[in-house]
Design a protein around this motif. Structure first.
Motif, PDB file in Angstrom:
ATOM      1  N   TYR B  84       0.909  -1.189   0.025  1.00  0.00           N
ATOM      2  CA  TYR B  84      -0.090  -0.235  -0.037  1.00  0.00           C
ATOM      3  C   TYR B  84       0.826   1.264   0.061  1.00  0.00           C
ATOM      4  O   TYR B  84       0.481   2.278  -0.582  1.00  0.00           O
ATOM      5  N   ALA B  85       2.013   1.034   0.585  1.00  0.00           N
ATOM      6  CA  ALA B  85       2.930   2.516   0.720  1.00  0.00           C
ATOM      7  C   ALA B  85       2.028   3.777   1.167  1.00  0.00           C
ATOM      8  O   ALA B  85       2.282   4.744   0.569  1.00  0.00           O
ATOM      9  N   LEU B  86       1.046   3.601   2.126  1.00  0.00           N
ATOM     10  CA  LEU B  86       0.403   4.761   2.738  1.00  0.00           C
ATOM     11  C   LEU B  86       1.430   5.602   3.302  1.00  0.00           C
ATOM     12  O   LEU B  86       2.434   5.125   4.032  1.00  0.00           O
ATOM     13  N   PHE B  87       1.289   7.014   3.373  1.00  0.00           N
ATOM     14  CA  PHE B  87       2.248   7.814   4.073  1.00  0.00           C
ATOM     15  C   PHE B  87       1.603   7.803   5.611  1.00  0.00           C
ATOM     16  O   PHE B  87       0.665   8.587   6.053  1.00  0.00           O
ATOM     17  N   PRO B  88       2.679   7.243   6.285  1.00  0.00           N
ATOM     18  CA  PRO B  88       2.105   7.159   8.107  1.00  0.00           C
ATOM     19  C   PRO B  88       2.010   8.498   8.390  1.00  0.00           C
ATOM     20  O   PRO B  88       1.254   8.494   9.737  1.00  0.00           O
ATOM     21  N   ASN B  89       2.595   9.418   8.248  1.00  0.00           N
ATOM     22  CA  ASN B  89       2.500  10.791   8.944  1.00  0.00           C
ATOM     23  C   ASN B  89       1.536  11.466   8.514  1.00  0.00           C
ATOM     24  O   ASN B  89       1.251  12.515   9.073  1.00  0.00           O
ATOM     25  N   LEU B  90       0.687  10.997   7.560  1.00  0.00           N
ATOM     26  CA  LEU B  90      -0.599  12.014   6.879  1.00  0.00           C
ATOM     27  C   LEU B  90      -1.786  11.118   7.369  1.00  0.00           C
ATOM     28  O   LEU B  90      -1.664   9.973   7.252  1.00  0.00           O
ATOM     29  N   PHE B  98      -2.995  14.012  -1.406  1.00  0.00           N
ATOM     30  CA  PHE B  98      -1.520  14.237  -1.831  1.00  0.00           C
ATOM     31  C   PHE B  98      -1.467  14.602  -3.322  1.00  0.00           C
ATOM     32  O   PHE B  98      -0.725  15.549  -3.752  1.00  0.00           O
ATOM     33  N   GLY B  99      -1.841  13.537  -4.114  1.00  0.00           N
ATOM     34  CA  GLY B  99      -1.686  13.598  -5.613  1.00  0.00           C
ATOM     35  C   GLY B  99      -2.383  14.879  -6.150  1.00  0.00           C
ATOM     36  O   GLY B  99      -1.710  15.481  -7.011  1.00  0.00           O
ATOM     37  N   TYR B 130      -5.175   7.874  11.084  1.00  0.00           N
ATOM     38  CA  TYR B 130      -3.944   7.787  10.459  1.00  0.00           C
ATOM     39  C   TYR B 130      -3.905   6.351   9.893  1.00  0.00           C
ATOM     40  O   TYR B 130      -4.690   5.414  10.391  1.00  0.00           O
ATOM     41  N   PRO B 131      -3.208   6.223   9.146  1.00  0.00           N
ATOM     42  CA  PRO B 131      -3.139   4.828   8.420  1.00  0.00           C
ATOM     43  C   PRO B 131      -3.151   3.548   9.475  1.00  0.00           C
ATOM     44  O   PRO B 131      -3.677   2.628   9.317  1.00  0.00           O
ATOM     45  N   SER B 132      -2.121   3.844  10.252  1.00  0.00           N
ATOM     46  CA  SER B 132      -2.082   2.892  11.402  1.00  0.00           C
ATOM     47  C   SER B 132      -3.274   2.621  12.318  1.00  0.00           C
ATOM     48  O   SER B 132      -3.063   1.266  12.732  1.00  0.00           O
ATOM     49  N   GLN B 139      -6.928   0.068   4.915  1.00  0.00           N
ATOM     50  CA  GLN B 139      -5.756   0.411   4.189  1.00  0.00           C
ATOM     51  C   GLN B 139      -5.785   0.370   2.685  1.00  0.00           C
ATOM     52  O   GLN B 139      -5.463   1.433   2.095  1.00  0.00           O
ATOM     53  N   ARG B 146      -6.341   6.792  -3.089  1.00  0.00           N
ATOM     54  CA  ARG B 146      -5.202   7.705  -3.247  1.00  0.00           C
ATOM     55  C   ARG B 146      -4.966   7.639  -4.874  1.00  0.00           C
ATOM     56  O   ARG B 146      -4.597   8.672  -5.301  1.00  0.00           O
TER      57      ARG B 146
END
Lengths: 282, 334, 281
Positions: B84-90, B98-99, B130-132, B139, B146
């Motif tokens: 998935y490579a989700l941005f953990p800080n967003l 983002f895009g 958050y993604p987590s 996710q 996204r």
């Protein structure tokens, strides 16, 4: 496009390369060069190395460091094995706390440690006084300001370091291995003989090497505790290159070169032995 | 005119050729699968299309534009990664936005689009999380949202469902199909699961050793596997050699040396234009709705699949007569 | 069995605490050495210490050295580690051996080399010392930044950002750095402790010319043990606060990490502990 970007990325590494060159590579090369030179750094001969290997003033430093490191590493390793094994069986919270505690005590090594041992075991130390009260003279069999005292002091930082290195191996021992082995009919003894010890052994060997190397490289504790009275590799090299009256920088450089070669050889031998023991750890 | 075409693509990674002279073309609005075992180059092909791996030679065209030499950010392709490579800080909303932010879309337009797409994937109440804090399936939906919110010309999905439990995987796979139909996105879906590929795809490209081994609709690929690799990877076919086929049908009007026969094409009841062969059931397995019998005949053992209705005549060690039609025998090419 | 484990751990903790406790008592003792127990207790050593301008100066020197060097590490080393980990993996073989660097090239050896090279005054000795410390920060920084990058799968995040239209520089600043911030902070705090308490290189290269906290400690020890004990305790309390900060930062980290989905990933986390990496390397 990709190639272009790669070159840009490489260019970004230049500052780091410069720092490494200036403060690691060049100094080591110059030191190696001077170890073959005379007082002024010129000429080329093995005279410095011959002198180190033939005069007890120099080779004693290696011998003392070697034995103090071996003793303190062995003592540290044995104690650390017990502690690491016990630690791996505590609950998670306790484990975390102890590891944190160990990391904090690492700051105590060096001058503070030497001083604390003087308060404990020195001429007017707490333990010395208590024993004196009981009619025992500590000085009659133990001298803190000798290689004995150094080895004992080293144990203080060897044990926690050993625990940090051994603990993951004990923790990595899967409870299910023991269960699987017992279902297959293994006794507790044969489980340890065939699975448990072979699993731990590479870490034990590696830890011993690290502790030994750590002992060999120790400077601050020794400098603070005994100054120059016990000749050690580190303090001898330091006093040879520091600018006092007995400065003999070319000999210091040669000792440093020998010292590094010795350490690298030990580390390589360790890698080799590790591979012999455990071929699954590529 | 195809929407995405790849011509004679060669791709090298660390000195090893991963894709060799690969050709492929895809119509707009289709969902196609790249199917193959691990190491066949299917993920590398995706990364080649997205520009993450550079291409040694060949051409990639999307919508008439040559994108072979473009940087990933200029290609207008979307990608859903296996992890998935989700941005953990967003937050979820910021991940999805983002895009759009990169495209310098106005703030209120971004907010509107993000809200829309989150509703579409059923995560409108998770915008601030958050993604987590999300489950694996959630996710996955964020990753999907996204990459589709920027309306890419092609959406690339690299085994997007492989990290999920079987049940959630099946559910998400249907949702993905519906979403694709609804929005008309062109999708390339990488998977090693033939059932997954059959279920969702308009067309399947089976990959083997850096090349396309066969392409077609799921039915075409299933009913007419062209070569041994595809047959072995796709299903449980009965594999027959030339001698066995000749013994069954007498003379043969097909060339080739290896043939396959679908296990469900064999019958226990007489059929028109079918030859018969007697045998004995030596093994029987219940696969749920299907019974699979292993039948020993004089020409070798054959698998026969029947719908499971608790038939007593399919018990082990029963004698049976099998009816096989020549048209069901498929010739494999080298 | 449980009790035996607890006993071993208790003995170990006692063994580790004993020298610290004895130093603590000594720092409050008016006099200790003639009888078994101190003759009285006092705060005067601490008061004397905090009034000593040389003590303040020593702390400031240590701080200066630490801050300057750490700054260089953050600006030069950290981006390089990230760059190599993500885009230039073939250079990783130059970084990997650095975990063994302190053992292969002990401080005394590098200090010798630095002194032989730079004693001509061509480069200020402060810079030489700072450069030497920089070298020994490599293992700390490499391990914390590296494991942080692996945890978040930095390479994938950069790719995802790029496919979504971000430039590499933007993705690095907006996505990568915030996500490895914790690793950088932990590495920095570890490096801080190491630099702040540095003795060997400082003593060999600058000696009494640049009296840092540890050198001050040693000098005072030879004059007045009680005063020296109070230096040690002050110093320890400072570093315990730094450690507490490390723990706090690490705990924030745990909440943010996206949980890996399979057991293989979990196992690889265990295997990735710094000690194991050092030994298996």
């Amino acid at each position: 496009m990709q190639q272009h970007w790669k070159r840009q990325a490489q260019a970004c590494l230049l500052p780091l390369a410069a720092v490494l060159l200036l403060f690691l590579t060049v100094p080591l090369v110059i030191m190696i060069r001077q170890s073959f030179g005379d007082q002024s750094g010129a000429g080329f001969s093995f005279a410095n190395f011959m002198q180190i290997l033939s005069q007890p003033f120099y080779y004693d430093a290696f011998r003392n460091s070697f034995f103090i490191s071996i003793y303190s590493a062995l003592a540290g390793l044995v104690l650390a094995l017990f502690v690491a094994a016990a630690l791996a069986r505590m609950n998670e919270k306790a484990q975390e706390r102890i590891i944190l505690f160990i990391n904090m005590t690492a700051n105590f090594a060096g001058v503070p440690l030497a001083f604390a041992y003087i308060i404990l075991l020195g001429n007017a130390g707490f333990v010395t006084l208590v024993l004196q009260h009981m009619g025992i003279s500590l000085q009659s069999f133990f001298n803190l300001y000798s290689w004995q005292g150094l080895a004992l002091t080293y144990v203080y930082f060897q044990v926690p370091l050993g625990v940090l290195f051994l603990y993951p191996a004990f923790k990595g021992m899967d409870q299910r291995w023991a269960e699987a082995a017992s279902l297959l009919g293994a006794s507790r003894f044969s489980f340890w003989a065939r699975i448990g010890i072979p699993h731990i052994l590479p870490s034990v060997l590696g830890t011993f090497i690290i502790l030994f190397a750590n002992g060999m490289g120790t400077y601050e504790t020794a400098y603070a505790l005994v100054g120059g009275t016990v000749s050690l590799v580190t303090t001898r090299i330091a006093s040879s290159v520091s600018g006092d009256i007995f400065a003999q920088p070319q000999i210091g450089s040669a000792m440093a070169v020998l010292f590094s070669i010795l350490m690298i050889a030990v580390l390589i031998a360790n890698q080799y032995l590790l591979r012999l023991f455990r071929r699954d750890l590529k | 005119m195809s929407y995405l075409t790849i011509e004679n693509l060669n791709l090298e990674l660390g000195g090893k050729m991963i894709l060799t002279d690969l050709n492929l073309s895809i119509e707009k609005g289709q969902l196609i699968s790249l199917l193959g075992p691990s190491g066949c180059g299917k993920s590398t092909l995706l990364r080649g299309i997205s520009g993450l791996n550079s291409i040694k030679s060949g051409k990639v065209m999307i919508d008439g534009q040559d994108i072979t030499k473009l940087a990933p950010k200029k290609r207008e392709v979307g990608m859903v990664f296996q992890s998935y490579a989700l941005f953990p800080n967003l937050t979820v909303a910021d991940n999805v936005a983002f895009g759009l932010a990169m495209k310098r879309v106005k703030k209120d337009a971004v907010n509107k689009k993000v809200a829309q797409i989150l509703e579409l994937v059923g995560l409108e109440d998770k915008a601030k999380s958050y993604p987590s804090e999300l489950s694996g399936g959630q996710q996955q939906r964020v990753a999907l949202a996204r990459s589709i919110v920027v309306e890419p010309k092609v959406l690339l999905l690299d085994e997007p469902l492989s990290a999920l439990d079987a049940q959630i995987r099946r559910q998400l796979r249907l949702e993905l199909c519906r979403l694709q139909r609804k929005l008309g996105i062109t999708m390339i879906f990488v998977t090693h699961d033939q059932e997954e590929a059959m279920t969702i795809s308009d067309r399947i490209f089976v990959m083997h050793k850096g090349k396309i081994a066969q392409e077609g609709t799921p039915s075409e690929v299933y009913f007419h596997p062209q070569n041994e690799f595809v047959a072995g990877f796709i299903g449980n076919y009965n594999k027959l050699n030339k001698m066995q086929v000749e013994q069954l049908f007498g003379s043969l009007d097909k060339d080739g040396s290896t043939y396959v026969l679908r296990p469900e094409a064999i019958d226990f009841t007489p059929q028109a234009h079918a030859v018969s062969v007697v045998g004995q059931i030596i093994e029987r397995h219940i696969l749920g709705n299907v019974v699979r019998c292993t039948v020993q005949t004089q020409h070798g053992t054959l698998w026969v699949d029947r719908i499971n209705q608790g038939q007593a005549e399919l018990d082990e060690s029963k004698d049976v007569t099998l009816f096989i039609r020549q048209e069901d025998v498929v010739t494999l090419h080298q | 069995m449980r009790n035996v484990n607890r006993l071993i751990i208790s003995l170990f903790v006692a063994f580790m605490c004993l020298p610290i406790l004895i130093t603590l008592v000594y720092s409050f003792a008016t006099e200790w050495g003639k009888s078994i127990f101190p003759s009285g207790y006092t705060f005067k050593w601490y008061l004397q210490l905090y009034k000593d301008p040389q003590f303040i100066a020593a702390i400031l020197r240590s701080l200066l050295l630490t801050v300057v060097t750490l700054g260089a590490v953050l600006v030069i080393l950290v981006p390089s580690i990230a760059l190599v980990a993500i885009y230039l993996p073939k250079y990783d073989r130059f970084f990997k051996p650095t975990v063994l660097l302190p053992y292969a090239i002990p401080g005394v050896v590098l200090a010798t080399g630095l002194m032989r090279t730079y004693t001509n005054g061509f480069v200020p000795l402060f810079a030489v010392l700072s450069g030497g410390l920089f070298i020994y920060s490599l293992p700390f920084m490499y391990q914390s930044v590296r494991s942080s990058l692996q945890e978040i799968d930095g390479a994938r995040l950069m790719e995802a950002a790029e496919v979504l239209g971000a430039s590499k520089v933007y993705a690095f600043i907006r996505i990568l750095l915030p996500n490895i911030k914790i690793g950088i902070m932990v590495g920095s705090l570890l490096t801080f402790s190491a630099f702040f308490g540095e003795f060997q290189l400082t003593n060999m290269i600058l000696g009494g010319d640049f009296e840092t906290i540890r050198i001050y400690m040693l000098r005072v020890m030879k004059v007045n043990g009680h005063l020296s004990s109070s230096v040690v305790m002050t110093y320890l309390i400072l570093l315990i606060m730094v450690s507490a900060l490390i723990v706090k930062v690490t705990n924030i980290n745990r909440k943010r990490i996206i949980v890996p989905h399979d057991e293989a990933a979990l196992n690889s986390n265990v295997k990735r502990s710094p000690a194991n990496e050092l030994l298996n390397h």
